[in-house]
Motif scaffolding. Structure first.
Motif, short mmCIF file in Angstrom:
data_model
loop_
_atom_site.label_atom_id
_atom_site.label_comp_id
_atom_site.label_asym_id
_atom_site.label_seq_id
_atom_site.Cartn_x
_atom_site.Cartn_y
_atom_site.Cartn_z
N LEU A 18 -0.66 3.17 2.53
CA LEU A 18 0.33 2.26 1.94
C LEU A 18 1.74 2.54 2.46
N PRO A 27 -6.95 -0.19 6.35
CA PRO A 27 -5.61 -0.66 6.03
C PRO A 27 -5.54 -1.35 4.68
N ARG A 28 -6.63 -2.01 4.25
CA ARG A 28 -6.51 -2.72 2.98
C ARG A 28 -7.53 -2.21 1.98
N ILE A 84 3.68 -5.83 0.31
CA ILE A 84 3.41 -4.83 1.36
C ILE A 84 1.97 -4.95 1.86
N GLY A 85 1.32 -6.04 1.54
CA GLY A 85 -0.02 -6.25 2.08
C GLY A 85 -1.08 -5.39 1.43
N GLN A 86 -0.76 -4.77 0.28
CA GLN A 86 -1.78 -3.99 -0.42
C GLN A 86 -2.80 -4.92 -1.06
N VAL A 125 -4.06 -9.23 -1.15
CA VAL A 125 -3.92 -10.50 -0.45
C VAL A 125 -3.86 -11.63 -1.47
N LEU A 141 2.48 -12.59 6.36
CA LEU A 141 1.69 -11.38 6.09
C LEU A 141 0.20 -11.60 6.25
N SER A 142 -0.29 -12.78 5.88
CA SER A 142 -1.74 -12.98 5.93
C SER A 142 -2.23 -13.09 7.38
N PRO A 164 -4.50 -5.40 11.16
CA PRO A 164 -4.35 -4.09 10.51
C PRO A 164 -3.24 -3.23 11.11
N ILE A 200 0.08 -4.54 10.20
CA ILE A 200 0.44 -4.30 8.80
C ILE A 200 1.03 -2.90 8.66
N ARG A 245 4.67 -2.06 7.33
CA ARG A 245 4.92 -1.21 6.15
C ARG A 245 5.95 -0.13 6.44
#
Ligand SMILES: Nc1ncnc2c1ncn2[C@@H]1O[C@H](COP(=O)(O)OP(=O)(O)OP(=O)(O)O)[C@@H](O)[C@H]1O
Ligand SMILES: Nc1ncnc2c1ncn2[C@@H]1O[C@H](COP(=O)(O)OP(=O)(O)OP(=O)(O)O)[C@@H](O)[C@H]1O
Ligand SMILES: [Mg+2]
Ligand SMILES: [Mg+2]
Lengths: 299, 219, 299, 219
Positions: free
Chosen positions: A210, A298-299, B49-51, B53, B66-67, B71, B74, B78
Motif C-alpha cells: 500500500l 498489488p491489490r 490509492i487503488g486499494q 476498485v 486509476l482503473s 500493477p 499503481i 502510490r
C-alpha cells in the motif's frame, strides 16, 4: 542491481534474525528433510556397494574338453576377459580338479585311482561382478562359450546372481523413489513453511504494497530469507548427520563386522554435500518465490 | 488534482459504501472530508490509492485514470501519494525509524539523505526520541504520528489522511494540522477525513460531508 | 465437560475450515510424513519377507555313517525337528545319493559301478529358515549333531546364510532407524506447522487471553485443530499411497517377476493403517498442545 | 473499587510511562482519565487488567491485589471487567456476533441467553445489521463500537475504556457515553481514557489528568 541485491540479502537476513523464533522452526523443518535425504544417500550407497561386493563372489565355470588345444583355451580366455562383468579368472587344470575331488570325497579317492583316465575336466573359474546388464549379458556369454571349440560345458549360478542383481536394481529403484518423494516433500514443506511465515506477515506485505513498494522490493527479501533458511538448514542437517554417523559408526561396524566388509563407513562426498546445500537453498528460494508471488499482489 | 465522477462502491449487493459520488479537488487545495461513522470516508480514500476498485464511476488523479493503471504503475503512483491510514498500518517488525525511512528507500533516495530526512520528519511529529522503538512499544497517539511522518517524509504531491488525529490530544492535533497546512502551502494537495468538528472549525477549510455514501453538503 | 469437548471440536473445526488455505498446507505436510512412513513400512515388510524366503533355501546337510542304526537316525531327526530354525527335512538314502552322483557326473558313473560298495553316505538335507538367532544356534546345532552317534559329517553353507541373516538384521535396523527419524521429523514438522499457524494467530490468542478466556478455552480448539489436521493428513496420505501402489504394482511385479516371488504386493494391514492415523492424530494433538502451551500464556 | 498506590511503570530504564501514581476510584464512580499523547493513560488501564505488571506500587481492584493473583485467577478477574482497547482487539476470524458473544460464552451463560443478550447489545451500538460481517469489513468507527459492545455485554462490575470514541463522530460519541452512563447508573464503575475535551465537558464527571506519567490535576 547490486544495490538491490544487497538490499534483499540485508532485509532477508534482518527479517530472518528478528523472526528467529519462527525462522528456526522453518530451518529445522528443512534440516530434517535434508537429514533424511542425506541418510538415505549414505545407506543407499553402502547397500549398493555391499551388493556389488557380494555379487563379485558369484562364479561362472567353463569346463574344457579334454582335447582342447592351447589355441582354443586362449580363445576362451580372451572371450572371458573381453566381458566387462568378468572381474577375475582362476585356471583349474585337470590334475587340480582331480585333487580337489579327492580332497572333497576321500571315500571315493580309491575309485578315481582305479579309473583309466583322470575323468575331471580342466576349467576356468570366473568371478563375476554384478551390473544391471549382466544377467542377460552373461546368458549370452554362456551360450557363446558353450559353442566355442574346446568347451565341454558352461555352468554358472544364475540363481544367486540374478537375485543379487535384481536386489541391487530394487534397492536402486526404491532409493530413487524414496529420494524423489523426499525431495518433493522437502520442497512442499519448505513452500508451506515459507507461505505460513508469509501468512503470519501478510499485514507487513500488505502495508509495504500500500505504501507503493515495487513488488520486487517486497518479494526479494522473502526469497532471500527462504534461501538463507534452506542453506542454514542443510548445513545444520549435514552437521547433525556427521555427528550421528560418528556416534553410530562403532556400533554399526561391530554389527556388520566381517559380514559386510564395508571398510570404513563413508560420509557423503563433498560434491554430494554441496549439492544438498545448493538444493536446499534452491528449494528455499523456490518456496520464497511461490509464497511471495501468491501472497504479495498489488491489490 | 482529483476528479471523481459518479463513483459507487457496493459490497455484496446490500451494502453500498459509496453511492454516485462526484467530487473535484483542485491542485493545491486543502479539503476536509467529514460524515458519521460508516459514511464511506475511508472507502473513498482507499479507492484513491487503488486499494479498492470502484463498482462504477471514474476516478482520475493527477491526470491518471486509476482503473486503467497496470500493477507496476499503481505502485509507482502510490509512491507519489502520502497516505495516513486510520489503523496506522505500521510494519511491526521494523523500528519507527525504519518504518518512516522505508517510504524514502523505495524512491531510491541516497542513503544519507534518507536518514537525514527521516530524522527531520520524526522531529516534526515529536518522536525523534522514540526512533529505535518498535510500533508495539508506542502509545496510540505516537503510532499515529509515525504513520503521519511516513506519509509526509517523501514530500508527496498528494496527502490523503484518514482520521489522522483520532488518537491525539487537541493541542497535538492542531500542531499536526499545522504540518499539513505547511505542506499545503508548499503546493501539496491535502484531503483529510475527520470527525473532529472543532478541528475543522479551527483550521477553517473547505469541507465535504458524506452520509450513507452520498455527498451531503457539496462544496 | 461434554459441552467443553463439543466446544473444542466445534471451534477447532471452524478454525480449520476458515483458515482452509493455511490448514491445507499443514495437512499436506503431515500427509507427506505419513506417506513416507507408510511406504517405508510396506517396502520394509516386503524386504523382510523376501529375505526370509531366500534364506529358506539355505541348506544344512547331515551325513550319516554307514553303520548308523535306525535309533541313531531317528535321534538325529528328532534333534533336527526340535530346532526352530529347521523348516524342512529331506531324507536322502545311500542309493539316492549314488543315483544323484551318477546323474551329475556321468563320466564317473563307470568308476562308481566298479567300486566294491556304494561309497556315498545317506544324509538329511535340511532347509533352514532365517531368524536373527539362527547363526549362532545353527553353529551349536551343527557341533552337537557332529558328535551324535551315527553322524559322519555335518556341512552347511554358513556363508550365504550369515549374509542373509545379517542383511535381514541390517534392513531391520536401518528401517527402524529411518522410521524413528521420520516419526521424529513428522512430530517436529507438525509442531512447527502448528506453532507457525498459532504464531500467525497470536493476536487472536492474545485477545482471547485479555478478554479473560480460561486457558483451556483458548488452547482446546488449537489442540483439536492439530488432531483434525493430523487425522485428515494421514487419511489423505494412505489414500495417495494406495492409489500410488495400485498404479505402480504392475510395473513392480514385472520388474520382480519370478525373482522375488512376492505373491501379490500387499498394502498395509488395517491395524497398521489405524495405527498411522492414530499416530498422526496424536502427533497433531501433541503439536497443538506444545504450540498452545508456549504461545498462550496469561501474561 | 480501584486503589492505586505509588504505582510506577518503567520501560527499559529510560522510559517512565507511569511515575508514582496514586489514585482512588470508588465503587459506582464515573471517572475520565485524560492527558496528552504518551501520558501513560493506556499503560494505567493495561495494568488494571493485568496485561502489564507494575515496576513498583500496589494496585488493588475490587479487593484483589492484582500482583498476587495466579494466572487462572487473573483470567477469572478479567471476566468481571469490560475493557475497550484503544486498538479494538477484535478477533479477525470471528464475525461481529461471535466476537461479542465470546465474552458471554467464557462465562458459561446458556446458549440462548448468549444470543439474545449479544443481539441486544449490538442494537445498543447500532450494529445489529452488521452482525455477520468480519471485523475487516467494518469501518473504523464500526469496529470501535463492536469493541464497546463486547466490553458491555457481560454486564461487568468495572468498565475500562481506552479512547472509546476516537473513531466516532460527536453525535455517536455522546450516544456511546450515554450507554456508559446507563451502565454506571446500574452500579458499574466506569473509567474512560479520552482526549476529547468537548466530550468530558458535556458528560461532566470527575476528571483525572495525567502528564508524563504523573497525576497533573488530582481529584
Ligand atoms: N470489505 C467490506 N465488506 C463489506 N462492507 C464493507 C467493507 N468495507 C467497508 N464496508 C462498509 O462500508 C461502509 C463504509 O465504510 P467506511 O470505512 O468507508 O466508513 P467511514 O466513513 O470510514 O467510517 P468511520 O468513520 O467509522 O471510519 C460501512 O458501513 C462498512 O461497514
Ligand atoms: N512496551 C513498551 N516499551 C517501551 N515503551 C513503551 C511501551 N509501552 C508504552 N511505552 C511508552 O510509555 C509511554 C506511555 O504510553 P501510553 O500508551 O500509556 O500512553 P497514552 O497516554 O495511552 O498515549 P495515547 O494517548 O497516545 O494513547 C509512551 O511514551 C510510550 O512510548
Ligand atoms: Mg473510516
Ligand atoms: Mg493510549
Amino acid at each position: 542491481m547490486i544495490g538491490g541485491l544487497t538490499y534483499f540479502v540485508d532485509e532477508g537476513w534482518t527479517s530472518f534474525w528478528r523472526g528467529r523464533g519462527a525462522s528456526i522452526l522453518s530451518l529445522l523443518t528443512i534440516a530434517i528433510a535434508v537429514f533424511v535425504l542425506g541418510l538415505l544417500l549414505i545407506v543407499g550407497g553402502h547397500a549398493r556397494r555391499t551388493i556389488d561386493q557380494w555379487s563379485r563372489s558369484a562364479e561362472l565355470s567353463v569346463y574344457l574338453a579334454d582335447g582342447a588345444t592351447p589355441d582354443e583355451r586362449s580363445a576362451v580366455e580372451r572371450a572371458l576377459r573381453a566381458e566387462p562383468a568378468v572381474i577375475g579368472i582362476d585356471v583349474v587344470s585337470k590334475a587340480q580338479a582331480l585333487a580337489r575331488f579327492r580332497r572333497d570325497f576321500p571315500d571315493l579317492a580309491p575309485a578315481t585311482a582305479q579309473a583309466p583316465d583322470n575323468p575331471f575336466p580342466a576349467s576356468f573359474e570366473v568371478r563375476l561382478g554384478a551390473s544391471s546388464a549382466s544377467g542377460a549379458a552373461l546368458d549370452r556369454l554362456a551360450a557363446r562359450l558353450a559353442t566355442m571349440p574346446g568347451v565341454a560345458d558352461v555352468r554358472f549360478d544364475r540363481r544367486w546372481l540374478d537375485r543379487l542383481v535384481s536386489l541391487g536394481e530394487f534397492v536402486r529403484w526404491v532409493g530413487f523413489g524414496l529420494t524423489a518423494i523426499l525431495v518433493l516433500a522437502a520442497a512442499l514443506t519448505v513452500t508451506n513453511v515459507v507461505r505460513l511465515s508469509m501468512h503470519a506477515r501478510r499485514d507487513e506485505i500488505e502495508i509495504m504494497t500500500l505504501v507503493g513498494a515495487p513488488m520486487a522490493f517486497i518479494r526479494g527479501p522473502f526469497v532471500c530469507e527462504g534461501m538463507i533458511q534452506g542453506g542454514l538448514g542443510a548445513v545444520l542437517a549435514l552437521g547433525a548427520l556427521y555427528a550421528g554417523m560418528a556416534l553410530a559408526a562403532p556400533h554399526l561396524s561391530a554389527m556388520a563386522a566381517g559380514l559386510f566388509d564395508l571398510g570404513a563407513i563413508r560420509f557423503l562426498s563433498w560434491t554430494a554435500m554441496a549439492g544438498l546445500v545448493a538444493g536446499a537453498m534452491a528449494v528455499g528460494c523456490l518456496g520464497g518465490l511461490v509464497a511471495a508471488w501468491r501472497t504479495a499482489r498489488p491489490r | 488534482m482529483i476528479d471523481i465522477d459518479g463513483l459507487s462502491r457496493r459490497y455484496g449487493g446490500a451494502i453500498s459504501a459509496l453511492d454516485d459520488v462526484t467530487l473535484h479537488v483542485g491542485r493545491g487545495e486543502f479539503v476536509f472530508l467529514t460524515g458519521p461513522s460508516g459514511a464511506g470516508k475511508s472507502t473513498l480514500l482507499r479507492i484513491l490509492i487503488g486499494q479498492e476498485v470502484p463498482t462504477s464511476g471514474r476516478v482520475v488523479v493527477d491526470g491518471k485514470d486509476l482503473s486503467a493503471l497496470k500493477p507496476a504503475d499503481i505502485q509507482r503512483y502510490r509512491r507519489t501519494v502520502g497516505f495516513v491510514f486510520q489503523d496506522f498500518k505500521l510494519v511491526p517488525r521494523k523500528t519507527v525509524f525504519e518504518n518512516v525511512m522505508f517510504a524514502l528507500r523505495i524512491l531510491g533516495v541516497p542513503d544519507v539523505q534518507q536518514r537525514r530526512k527521516t530524522f527531520q520528519v520524526l522531529k516534526w511529529v515529536g518522536l525523534q526520541h522514540r526512533a529505535t522503538a518498535y510500533p508495539i512499544e508506542l502509545s496510540g497517539g505516537e503510532q499515529q504520528r509515525v504513520a503521519i511522518a511516513r506519509a509526509l517524509v517523501n514530500e508527496p504531491v498528494l496527502v490523503l489522511a484518514d482520521e489522522p488525529t483520532g488518537n491525539l490530544d487537541p493541542d497535538l492535533a492542531i500542531e499536526i494540522m499545522d504540518l499539513f497546512r505547511d505542506m499545503n502551502a508548499g503546493g501539496t494537495t491535502v484531503l483529510v477525513a475527520t470527525h473532529d468538528r472543532e478541528l475543522i472549525r479551527r483550521v477553517g477549510r473547505r469541507t465535504v460531508a458524506l452520509d450513507h455514501g452520498r455527498i451531503a453538503r457539496p462544496a
